[in-house]
Design an enzyme around this catalytic site. Structure first.
Site, mmCIF file in Angstrom:
data_model
loop_
_atom_site.group_PDB
_atom_site.id
_atom_site.type_symbol
_atom_site.label_atom_id
_atom_site.label_comp_id
_atom_site.label_asym_id
_atom_site.label_seq_id
_atom_site.Cartn_x
_atom_site.Cartn_y
_atom_site.Cartn_z
ATOM 1 N N ARG A 71 70.659 88.796 52.816
ATOM 2 C CA ARG A 71 70.500 89.114 51.393
ATOM 3 C C ARG A 71 71.451 90.216 50.959
ATOM 4 N NH1 ARG A 71 64.236 88.281 52.325
ATOM 5 N NH2 ARG A 71 64.418 86.012 52.156
ATOM 6 N N TYR A 90 70.123 80.876 46.606
ATOM 7 C CA TYR A 90 70.062 80.834 48.087
ATOM 8 C C TYR A 90 69.731 82.181 48.733
ATOM 9 C CZ TYR A 90 75.255 81.815 48.103
ATOM 10 O OH TYR A 90 76.506 82.307 47.939
ATOM 11 N N GLU A 91 69.569 82.118 50.055
ATOM 12 C CA GLU A 91 69.130 83.274 50.849
ATOM 13 C C GLU A 91 67.766 83.775 50.332
ATOM 14 O OE1 GLU A 91 72.050 83.190 52.398
ATOM 15 O OE2 GLU A 91 72.246 84.937 53.706
ATOM 16 N N GLY A 92 66.941 82.804 49.938
ATOM 17 C CA GLY A 92 65.663 83.116 49.287
ATOM 18 C C GLY A 92 65.893 83.178 47.790
#
Lengths: 261, 398, 379
Positions: free
Chosen positions: C243, C362-364
């Site tokens: 993140r 993305y990446e959560g």
């Protein structure tokens, strides 16, 4: 092989602008960079070192801030850097500069090759290289676009107005390089970190075997009499017609009206 | 000579800071200080409103007895058995300097089997020609030409030497100046005589052409300079003129030459001799692909012009580096410069700004090249060029 | 409190900016157009030490820190977000779990070439039915003597098919759910490992996301990363770091768009004056600049925490949330300032706007970031 590279820190002249009101140079915000041709010189030196082994030492004459430029050279892979800095060197023209750098090189002692960029982008004189060679009494080849070293024989391609000449010389030799000789490498992260920690020795007048009368302004035969900005070009004629045919016709008409053709 | 600030007078107005072209003035504790970057150009002296900045005369180092030195010399470069244009251009300028100083104009001719060229020098206004003709001097060589010119200077003591700012001229000009211990002003675009002192005033661009500097060489002789080709007009050659031919024996031996020219590769003759070209047609990124460069070459052929290229075009591999015009390439000054599909980055402008007339073709009306252009066509260069070539063909055949 | 970068960090930034402008920027538009993955740029970044920036020299890294690494992602993304995410995945998601959880042998064998940049890394967690909900993953790993046999499929695998080394998550104990998940190092070329279609995307088009298939894919047991059952923890901690990478990427995109907008607004003349002299434009730029700077502080702080071994899960989530929203809003405003030209491919801002959207996903997703943040602050 012991290789020396002479570099200069210069203002990035591409970023220099003229204040339209006062008609003077705006120096604020203009970054200082390693003279681009000197980067080619360093790259040429590093390539020879990669191939033949040895050591690359970078030298520069300039104010204390020029250490930054030397650091960039260390980051690119130079082994050692020396700054030559003294108020007594201030105002040097090419003769005094080359005298000082030649004295620096004599103090360093051993060298096989000395590399310079063909010229610096702020002064564009292309004189310091040949003058260093003259002070040291060694041979030179300028405007070099390709180098091969074989034992103590150096074979180069030298740029001429109409082409290239193949020239051979023996070490020791001073070589000034043109941009097309190579693409300078980027500094690596490790190199950048190493350069950041490196101590760069500063040699002053006292460290060199020099005649004070030949340094700085005193040792400079040429003097700047006046600085001025070149006159602005007058506004040109811009032609923008619907078709290329019409535009060209207008241009031809205007050129013939102006008796250019 | 040095620039000093009278600290008591300084009011820290900062006027000097903005005029200093070298960034050599700093403000500390409300006072101006001159740093070592100072070249004593004096720009600040005239600007200071309270006259706190002074030019201080230092003890003059008496370098030489200047009175022994007279005459204006022009070094004539020989290329392919002919005089390079720049030498003739300099004879035109040299004539003016010599007349202004009330002295003679002499040419220096070094080479092998070049005696015939002395006629051209006389025709261009030379009063004398120093000729050093020897087999060893057939090819330019740094060591032999440096030694030969140095000997001539030592024996005949000229006051002024003009050389072309060609690759060879700049190669050995600097060495000669250094051996003599005098000043050399590089790449001049203007010559004159300083009214106050009678010294030659050399004017040259600096900072990528952003500023001009006028330089003098007061205490050393000869006053030397290299001058950019194509800046001055060639004088009208008058072959009825005669002059004195002074033959000087060469002292050069083969072993004096530490470098050796093995071979010469002529990449091109006219097409890339940009420095001496009267017309240049240059192409840039806007040509889109290498094949399109033939459009530039077609126009150049019709006009008898040389072909130039922007850095973008050279970097893309469309043209060899010898054709590159700009700060990192060649500096040119033709009568007419065509910029085809060149946006006009400052680096490019620095290389062609002394062109007499600039004609630009670019599709972007805001391209900086149009600020430099005398005539500009806004349009697709790939469309415009063939039409322009056709039109010039018609004019030529008419 | 100290807001100054060290001289070393400044030097690294300026070196990477120089590289980005000269070697990444010139081809960014064309690569976007052609969906071309620039392995040669990654090779060059490897040679320069950028791919191993935060890892120790003993493992082939440059021995710098995570803040310098975040600035590297920022600087690269400032000119090309696609290259930026490839770098982030390589360093944060593939190299980091091996650095943190790997054995000495694994570090020498896998981290070293990754850090030296001779091999490229990828990270395989997401599956067709398991995005935010990792517990729905169906990839399995069954121990068979000295080997594990992997079966299953991953999607949206960044660098997939280009990378030589993948960190792949699979269940070693279905019944244990998330606690039965394990992490494996899988090398390209392993029999049974194959790659499917490349996603055709709205943005980051010169970055690749591929399907990854494992069919009876036998990997040495020595390639188990950490312990069996530790996979979910490894994935989550790697994503915390990832993140920071995406936050830095967002920051770079926003910074790039802001600079473009400032330059254009000063050059573009309408009604006889530069559009920057209109308050409507000037204030928009002020808001953009403030958003970029706010995001920067959060991103750098999260990276600082990671460098100094302080907790960074919440910090990374906050940085990612704020920076990605900033990227979306700043790039949208940049296109607006450019007007009609901004909507064309003549200028880079439309690409930046397309690239920005994925950073919120993305990446959560940013919704997941809010879960992480609220979980931390409401504890």
């Amino acid at each position: 092989m012991e290789i020396l590279v002479c570099i200069k820190q210069v203002p990035d002249t591409a970023e220099v602008k003229i204040d339209p009101v006062t008609n003077t140079l705006i120096r604020q915000g203009v970054p200082s960079i390693v003279n681009p041709f000197d980067k080619n010189a360093l790259e040429a030196a590093l390539q020879l070192k990669d191939k033949h082994g040895g050591k690359v030492t970078v030298i520069s004459m300039g104010p204390p801030q020029a250490k930054e430029a030397l650091k960039e050279c260390l980051a690119m892979g130079a082994d050692k850097a020396i700054l030559v800095s003294d108020r007594a060197f201030g105002g040097s023209d090419t003769l005094a500069t080359s005298y000082t750098l030649a004295a620096t090189i004599r103090k360093i002692g051993t060298y096989d090759l000395i590399f310079c960029g063909k010229q610096a982008i702020d002064g564009d004189t292309a004189q310091v290289g040949p003058e260093i060679a003259e002070h040291l009494g060694i041979a030179q080849i300028t405007y070099v676009a390709k180098i091969e070293v074989n034992g103590d024989t150096v074979s180069v391609e030298r740029e001429y107005e109409e082409g290239y000449g193949i020239i051979e010389g023996k070490l020791p030799l001073l070589i000034s390089v043109v941009k097309s000789i190579n693409e300078p490498r980027y500094p690596t992260i490790k190199g950048t970190m190493k350069a950041n920690r490196a101590e760069i020795p500063v040699w002053t007048m006292a460290d060199l075997d020099v005649d004070e009368q030949r340094l700085g302004l005193k040792g400079s035969p040429t003097q700047v009499r006046r600085i001025f900005t070149p006159p602005q070009r007058t506004e040109g004629v811009i032609i923008q017609k619907d078709t290329a045919w019409e535009s060209v016709a207008v241009l031809i008409q205007k050129l013939s009206d102006a008796k250019i053709i | 000579m040095a620039i000093k600030v009278n600290q008591e007078e300084c009011i820290a107005c900062g006027a000097c800071l903005s005029v200093c072209p070298f960034g050599a003035i700093v403000m500390q504790d409300e006072k101006a200080y001159i740093t070592e970057a100072c070249t004593a150009c004096g720009a600040c002296v005239d600007t200071c409103p309270v006259e706190a900045i002074l030019r201080e005369e230092e003890d003059k180092v008496v370098a030489m007895d200047k009175s022994q030195y007279k005459d204006v010399w022009v070094y004539l470069e020989v290329g392919e058995g002919k005089l390079r244009n720049v030498g003739l251009e300099l004879l035109g300028e040299g004539r003016k300097l010599a007349d202004g100083m009330g002295q003679s104009l002499a040419s220096v001719l070094i080479g092998h089997n070049v005696e015939g060229l002395a006629q051209d020098a006389f025709a261009a206004g030379s009063d004398k020609v120093y000729l050093v003709d020897a087999a060893e001097l057939a090819q330019y060589n740094t060591d032999s030409y440096t030694a030969t010119l140095f000997d001539l200077i030592s024996n005949y003591k000229p006051s002024v030497i003009l050389m072309g700012a060609t690759n060879d001229g700049r190669d050995f000009g600097a060495r000669v100046a250094c051996r003599v211990g005098t000043g050399l002003t590089a790449d001049c675009t203007g010559l004159g005589i300083d009214e106050a002192t009678g010294f030659v005033s050399w004017t040259r661009p600096a900072f990528g052409g952003n500023i001009m500097a006028t330089i003098i060489c007061p205490e050393h002789r000869p006053q030397m300079g290299t001058v950019r080709p194509s800046v001055f007009k060639k004088p009208v050659l008058d072959y009825s003129k005669k002059g004195e031919l002074i033959r000087v024996a060469s002292k050069i031996k083969q072993e004096d030459m530490r470098t050796k020219l093995i071979d010469m590769i002529h990449v091109c003759t006219v097409s890339c001799n940009l420095e001496e070209a009267e017309i240049i047609v240059s192409g840039g990124r806007g040509m889109c692909k290498p094949e399109n460069f033939s459009l530039v070459e077609d126009l150049a052929n019709v006009l008898g012009a040389s072909v130039g290229a922007s850095r973008a075009a050279v970097d893309a591999g469309w043209k060899p580096a010898l054709h590159q015009v700009g700060q990192t390439g060649k500096t040119v000054g033709p009568k007419i410069y065509f910029a085809c599909g060149i946006s006009g980055a400052i680096q490019h402008l620095a290389g062609m700004s002394s062109s007499d007339l600039v004609i630009a073709i670019n599709k972007d009306p805001d391209a900086p090249i149009f600020k430099m252009a005398d005539y500009g066509i806004v349009g697709d260069v790939l469309e415009v060029l063939p039409i322009l070539t056709e039109e010039f063909k018609k004019i030529k055949s008419a | 409190m100290n807001f100054e970068l060290t001289k070393e960090q400044e030097d690294i930034r300026s070196m990477i900016r120089d590289f980005a402008e000269k070697s990444v920027a010139p081809t960014a538009a064309e690569r976007d157009e052609k969906e071309y993955f620039p392995r040669e740029i990654f090779d060059q970044m490897g040679e320069l030490g950028i791919l191993g920036l935060p890892y120790p020299e003993e493992y082939g890294g440059a021995g710098s820190d995570f803040l310098s690494y975040a600035m590297a992602v920022e600087e690269i993304s400032r000119v090309c977000a696609s290259t930026g995410i490839g770098l982030s995945v390589h360093v944060s998601l593939c190299s980091w779990p091996i650095f943190h959880y790997g054995t000495e042998e694994q570090k020498q064998k896998f981290l070293r070439p990754l850090a030296e940049g001779t091999k490229l890394g990828a990270f395989g967690l997401t599956e067709p039915n398991a995005g935010t909900d990792a517990s729905a993953a169906t990839t399995t790993a069954v121990k068979d003597g000295d080997h594990y046999i992997l079966n299953g499929a991953k999607i949206f695998n960044t660098n997939g098919g280009e990378a030589e080394i993948e960190v792949i998550f699979a269940s070693t104990d279905k019944a244990a759910g998330l606690k039965g998940m394990s992490a494996f190092i899988v090398e390209k070329g392993t029999p049974g490992l194959s790659f499917g279609k490349k996603e055709v995307k709205m943005g980051i088009r010169s970055s690749v996301q591929r399907e990854v298939f494992m069919k009876d894919c036998r990997i040495p047991a020595a390639n188990l990363l950490g312990k069996e059952g530790q996979g979910f923890k490894i994935a989550m901690t790697a994503l915390d770091g990832g993140r920071i990478g995406v936050a830095a990427q967002s920051l770079g995109i926003a910074q790039g768009a802001l600079e473009q907008a400032i330059k254009y607004s000063k050059e573009r003349v309408q009604f006889g004056k530069p559009i920057s002299s209109n308050q409507a434009i000037a204030f928009k730029i002020a808001d953009m600049a403030a958003k970029v700077e706010g995001a920067r502080l959060l991103v750098y702080r999260a990276a600082y925490h990671k460098s100094h071994h302080l907790p960074y899960s919440k910090e990374a989530a906050m940085a990612k949330l704020v920076a990605s929203d900033a990227a979306m809003s700043v790039t949208t405003d940049a296109v607006q300032i450019f007007g009609g030209y901004g909507y064309t491919r003549e200028y880079p801002v439309e690409r930046m706007m397309r690239d920005a959207k994925i950073t919120q996903i993305y990446e959560g997703t940013n919704e997941v970031q809010r879960m992480v943040i609220s979980g931390a602050v409401l504890r």
